[in-house]
Design a protein around this motif. Structure first.
Motif, PDB file in Angstrom:
ATOM      1  N   ASN A  45     -14.105   2.553  19.502  1.00  0.00           N
ATOM      2  CA  ASN A  45     -13.064   2.013  18.629  1.00  0.00           C
ATOM      3  C   ASN A  45     -13.745   1.591  17.322  1.00  0.00           C
ATOM      4  N   ILE A  46     -13.859   2.532  16.410  1.00  0.00           N
ATOM      5  CA  ILE A  46     -14.632   2.335  15.185  1.00  0.00           C
ATOM      6  C   ILE A  46     -14.106   1.176  14.350  1.00  0.00           C
ATOM      7  N   LYS A  47     -12.785   0.990  14.333  1.00  0.00           N
ATOM      8  CA  LYS A  47     -12.204  -0.098  13.534  1.00  0.00           C
ATOM      9  C   LYS A  47     -12.757  -1.459  13.931  1.00  0.00           C
ATOM     10  N   PRO A  51     -17.434  -3.424  12.230  1.00  0.00           N
ATOM     11  CA  PRO A  51     -17.705  -4.783  11.735  1.00  0.00           C
ATOM     12  C   PRO A  51     -18.575  -5.594  12.691  1.00  0.00           C
ATOM     13  N   TRP A  52     -18.362  -5.413  13.989  1.00  0.00           N
ATOM     14  CA  TRP A  52     -19.162  -6.154  14.985  1.00  0.00           C
ATOM     15  C   TRP A  52     -20.619  -5.747  14.911  1.00  0.00           C
ATOM     16  N   ALA A  73     -19.244  -0.645  25.037  1.00  0.00           N
ATOM     17  CA  ALA A  73     -19.314  -1.197  23.672  1.00  0.00           C
ATOM     18  C   ALA A  73     -17.969  -1.786  23.267  1.00  0.00           C
ATOM     19  N   ASN A  74     -16.882  -1.074  23.563  1.00  0.00           N
ATOM     20  CA  ASN A  74     -15.549  -1.588  23.235  1.00  0.00           C
ATOM     21  C   ASN A  74     -15.275  -2.896  23.965  1.00  0.00           C
ATOM     22  N   LYS A  75     -15.684  -2.978  25.224  1.00  0.00           N
ATOM     23  CA  LYS A  75     -15.459  -4.191  26.021  1.00  0.00           C
ATOM     24  C   LYS A  75     -16.288  -5.358  25.467  1.00  0.00           C
TER      25      LYS A  75
END
Length: 137
Positions: A45-47, A51-52, A73-75
């Protein structure tokens, strides 16, 4: 290497055999879709990931984790602001609770360890009272 023996049959014979196997009571007719896992690996989820990752110090930024394990990574992005849940998730990732996991490749394990260390020293420590009680989720 030995060749595998086989018998030539017609397409119709093959269809008949598979229909017979599928319709027998041993479960060939059972719908296994509910038992299968997801077929496709989720995409990063690039969005939310970008930023993270950018706010992390350069030495702990996960690169291979985002590419090879985007679900993880998303989690992590989702749980990063929930320190207690994120700490629990890191523990689940790093410790084998089932006894059947084979572990992460070395580069992924190193990235996860660096992320966990950064999380423990810069994020998690702010969420305890002076008596050692956890604050928040």
């Amino acid at each position: 290497m030995k060749d595998i023996p086989f018998e030539k049959i017609s397409v119709e014979e093959a269809k008949t055999c598979t229909r017979m196997e599928r319709d027998t009571p041993q479960g060939f007719g059972k719908n296994w879709d509910a038992y299968r896992g997801a077929m496709a690996q989720p995409r990063p989820n690039i969005k939310e990931l970008l930023p993270w990752v950018q706010q992390l110090p350069a030495n702990v930024r996960p690169r291979q984790l985002v590419i090879q394990y985007p679900r993880i990574a998303n989690k992590l992005v989702e749980l990063w602001t929930k320190p207690i849940l994120c700490d629990k998730y890191f523990s689940e990732l790093m410790l084998d609770q089932r006894g059947t996991r084979q572990g992460f490749p070395p580069e992924i394990a190193l990235e996860l360890a660096a992320l966990q260390q950064h999380f423990n020293t810069h994020v998690l420590h702010h969420h305890f009272t002076v008596w050692g009680d956890r604050i928040g989720e």
